[in-house]
Write a protein that holds these residues in place. Structure first.
Motif, PDB file in Angstrom:
ATOM      1  N   ARG B  10       0.819  -1.210   0.000  1.00 51.41           N
ATOM      2  CA  ARG B  10       0.000   0.000   0.000  1.00 51.41           C
ATOM      3  C   ARG B  10       0.858   1.267   0.000  1.00 51.41           C
ATOM      4  O   ARG B  10       0.772   2.069  -0.915  1.00 51.41           O
ATOM      5  N   SER B 277     -17.658  -5.964  -5.843  1.00 47.15           N
ATOM      6  CA  SER B 277     -16.784  -4.788  -5.725  1.00 47.15           C
ATOM      7  C   SER B 277     -16.213  -4.374  -7.070  1.00 47.15           C
ATOM      8  O   SER B 277     -16.065  -3.188  -7.358  1.00 47.15           O
ATOM      9  N   ASP B 282     -15.897   2.594  -7.621  1.00 41.81           N
ATOM     10  CA  ASP B 282     -15.017   2.870  -6.481  1.00 41.81           C
ATOM     11  C   ASP B 282     -13.879   1.847  -6.434  1.00 41.81           C
ATOM     12  O   ASP B 282     -14.064   0.684  -6.767  1.00 41.81           O
ATOM     13  N   SER B 283     -12.699   2.274  -6.038  1.00 46.16           N
ATOM     14  CA  SER B 283     -11.582   1.344  -5.992  1.00 46.16           C
ATOM     15  C   SER B 283     -11.548   0.556  -4.683  1.00 46.16           C
ATOM     16  O   SER B 283     -10.740  -0.338  -4.516  1.00 46.16           O
ATOM     17  N   ARG B 284     -12.419   0.923  -3.717  1.00 49.46           N
ATOM     18  CA  ARG B 284     -12.406   0.242  -2.427  1.00 49.46           C
ATOM     19  C   ARG B 284     -13.270  -1.014  -2.461  1.00 49.46           C
ATOM     20  O   ARG B 284     -14.330  -1.045  -3.060  1.00 49.46           O
ATOM     21  N   PHE B 285     -12.758  -2.015  -1.774  1.00 47.92           N
ATOM     22  CA  PHE B 285     -13.432  -3.293  -1.685  1.00 47.92           C
ATOM     23  C   PHE B 285     -14.584  -3.223  -0.685  1.00 47.92           C
ATOM     24  O   PHE B 285     -14.460  -2.610   0.371  1.00 47.92           O
ATOM     25  N   ILE B 286     -15.701  -3.871  -1.002  1.00 46.24           N
ATOM     26  CA  ILE B 286     -16.847  -3.913  -0.075  1.00 46.24           C
ATOM     27  C   ILE B 286     -17.096  -5.361   0.352  1.00 46.24           C
ATOM     28  O   ILE B 286     -17.424  -6.200  -0.489  1.00 46.24           O
ATOM     29  N   ASP B 305      -7.425  -8.454   2.527  1.00 45.23           N
ATOM     30  CA  ASP B 305      -6.996  -7.278   1.761  1.00 45.23           C
ATOM     31  C   ASP B 305      -7.694  -7.253   0.404  1.00 45.23           C
ATOM     32  O   ASP B 305      -7.081  -7.453  -0.651  1.00 45.23           O
ATOM     33  N   ASP B 307      -8.822  -4.748  -1.168  1.00 41.25           N
ATOM     34  CA  ASP B 307      -8.357  -3.662  -2.036  1.00 41.25           C
ATOM     35  C   ASP B 307      -7.224  -4.131  -2.946  1.00 41.25           C
ATOM     36  O   ASP B 307      -7.191  -3.822  -4.140  1.00 41.25           O
ATOM     37  N   SER B 311      -7.201  -4.415  -7.033  1.00 43.06           N
ATOM     38  CA  SER B 311      -6.214  -3.693  -7.847  1.00 43.06           C
ATOM     39  C   SER B 311      -5.468  -4.669  -8.759  1.00 43.06           C
ATOM     40  O   SER B 311      -5.146  -4.338  -9.898  1.00 43.06           O
TER      41      SER B 311
END
Lengths: 403, 403
Positions: B10, B277, B282-286, B305, B307, B311
């Motif tokens: 990150r 997701s 949005d790039s954020r994971f749900i 993780d 996210d 990615s």
């Protein structure tokens, strides 16, 4: 020039290779390779460049056309040192040959990879096998891969999960209230009517050759230095014949020197004809009269060529040993605690090794290989799928099959 | 000179390697090798001389002492062309990576071979893992081999045969009425009291690295030419992270060229947070709010993780796809008819491949690898052994464990 022919293990007569397994004299036909020809393309120091399957030894397998080969990724299984067991048994080296890591989860993959490939060579399209379970499962998978139709019959107490495997691979699957030779008799009777070939033990030329690769691998994995003792759970005996043949071929090729490993057959009490026979002075094999052992691959009261088995065990200064269901259970647990999932057959092999170590037959200096033939999981007490028909005899079978 | 350190996926910060997995910023720490040093002893053209296990890539595994390595014969599994499926799906090449041929019958062997070896390096003697089943089984086997004490907690609907495996390998085995993250919460709470390390997904540095060897193998087995698409059943996601890392390392070593394969995550409907997701902007994971899918390795509503997973899928131009239980059952049968024993996860991967082929995402020219992660046998509906305690929370656990 012929790459391979047959030689009879009993009368010694040579004949061209064909789709058969028994000589006119009744002896088992073994595949005899022109090793000079083999040496022209198979090189000891170039094996590592070949595929990590049993087909790395393709010159020593009796397949006529490369395109006939049916592979699901069989062979070249791990040979694992077992430090804890070495310490406990006070042995300089003990290996487990992890045959459960084959496709279909058992050593039977090797024999059927070869047998089904040979069927392709001969353009045979329908196979049948009597089995205690894992042979049926392996044939089913290889036949599915090859587009060959398959019929299997196993005893009705065969582990249900293995029966599920046969069904999953698309085999026409039947249970019989008899034993493996009763299943064999039904399938022999059906040959003409249904047009299948019987790929049972020593009924065709491939399975011994496929099993042979276990011996070739052992030699290669140990740097061409054979172990002193091989402990092998035994039913029909094609594995013993195959490994013995492998070592002979490697000696003839000049890749290894003698002496042969002392080969040990392990059987379960209640069906141990090899053990009973080897302790007689007579050289002739005596089939088991009564059978009360567990439903495993070792439960074969009438192996097709017991005489040959006996002669191999004697020639290699080997032996045969009986273990109890209780000893098998203890060894299975012991292997589990070493991180190994072992079939009852594999656990029996360890139990046999322990017995022979206890009585001094396996010596302080012996380097020992024990075969684990399959996974523990397959033997959980699970009922066979209810739709699989139970047949008592050929008459029943016809009714169920033609149904 | 250090052979490897950490780099945060990150924040990008580098730090020395230690027994951890998460950066101060909360990002996943990845092992970062000195590839110049690696190149001094690891040669592409000499790999064939090395062992047929994942340890052939030992320079790319973060083990400090050779003597720490715990191996049961994992990795170097067959990569099998599937001619029938190629024809049916009209693809130029489709391979199945047969991960069920690993020790313990699943791909989880790789991660735990690495994780337990690292535990040896750090002289850690007690491990715990929350799992959907196969991870618990694999940890149990490797810990048994290493003499490490182990505790596993799996959901109470975990396939009973896998629970049997844990018990067989000697693990202290518990069921929970919650899901995998609930099991994880119990084990996190017990760290201090019981002194174990939690080897759950992304809780320690080994499992991603072990899984990485799947990617290294794919590249080597395909002659250093990557496939166009990889279809992978996904739960916690360490396999995806591992393979993506493998390809990056091979590119950095100059052994392969880009582009990366398009990586596809497959999940089952009822728990498909990666799929949900990736289709958001949005790039954020749900994480998944509700979970109603089958008890398989894909049922992970809160991957640690997400996210990073998103990615990777985006970077490789990959995607994620949901399949139904019905599609999984059909694919499992289809694989069986090709001679392959597939877990529901492996069958889901094929089902995902079929969906993406149908909708054109997988193209006429794509060379595709589908991962089969485990055997079908393990998932037969079998009850867990009755002596395995069910625990609802940490309080229950203490009572059952200490009691």
């Amino acid at each position: 020039m012929e790459r391979f022919r047959f030689i009879c293990s009993r009368c010694g007569k040579s004949e061209p290779f064909s789709y058969k397994a028994v000589c006119d004299c009744g002896g088992t036909l073994l595949v005899d390779y022109d090793l000079e020809l083999v040496s022209q393309t198979l090189f000891q120091n170039q094996l590592s460049l070949r595929s990590s399957t049993m087909w790395r030894y393709r010159e020593l397998l009796p397949i006529q056309h490369q395109s006939s080969i049916v592979s699901l990724g069989e062979g070249w299984t791990p040979l694992l040192r077992m430090p804890t067991l070495e310490k406990e048994l006070q042995l300089p080296a003990l290996w487990i040959k992890r045959e459960e890591q084959n496709p279909t989860g058992s050593f039977k993959a090797r024999g059927f990879a070869a047998a089904v490939s040979i069927m392709n060579d001969f353009q045979l399209k329908k196979a049948a096998v009597p089995s205690n379970g894992n042979a049926a499962s392996a044939l089913s998978a290889y036949a599915a891969r090859a587009g060959i139709e398959v019929v299997v019959i196993v005893p009705k107490d065969c582990p249900g999960i293995i029966v599920e495997e046969c069904v999953r691979y698309g085999a026409k699957t039947f249970l019989t209230s008899g034993l493996i030779h009763d299943a064999g008799a039904i399938l022999e009777q059906g040959k003409q009517r249904y047009g299948w070939v019987n790929v049972g033990t020593l009924k065709e030329p491939g399975r011994i050759e496929g099993k042979k690769t276990m011996g070739l691998e052992l030699a290669e994995q140990l740097g061409w230095k054979l172990p002193d003792v091989i402990v092998y759970p035994t039913g029909g005996g094609s594995g013993i014949i195959g490994m013995w043949k492998a070592f002979n071929e490697l000696i003839a090729l000049g890749w290894i020197c003698g002496p042969m490993p002392r080969i040990v057959s392990v059987q379960e009490s209640g069906c141990d004809p090899i053990v009973q026979s080897i302790h007689q002075n007579d050289s002739r094999f005596i089939p088991a009269a009564n059978t009360s052992s567990s439903p495993t691959g070792m439960r074969v009261p009438h192996p097709p060529d017991g005489d040959l088995l006996l002669s191999i065990l004697r020639q290699t200064n080997g032996t045969a040993v009986t273990v109890t269901a209780q000893e098998i259970a203890v060894s299975q647990k012991r292997l589990g605690r070493c991180g190994i999932s072992s079939s009852p057959e594999g656990a029996a092999a360890l139990a046999g090794c322990i017995r022979l170590r206890d009585n001094g037959w396996i010596r302080d200096t012996d380097r020992v290989v024990v075969f684990n033939t399959s996974h523990a999981d397959k033997y959980i007490h699970w009922a066979a799928p209810p739709e699989v028909p139970i047949v008592q005899d050929y008459h029943d079978f016809i009714a169920a099959y033609d149904g």
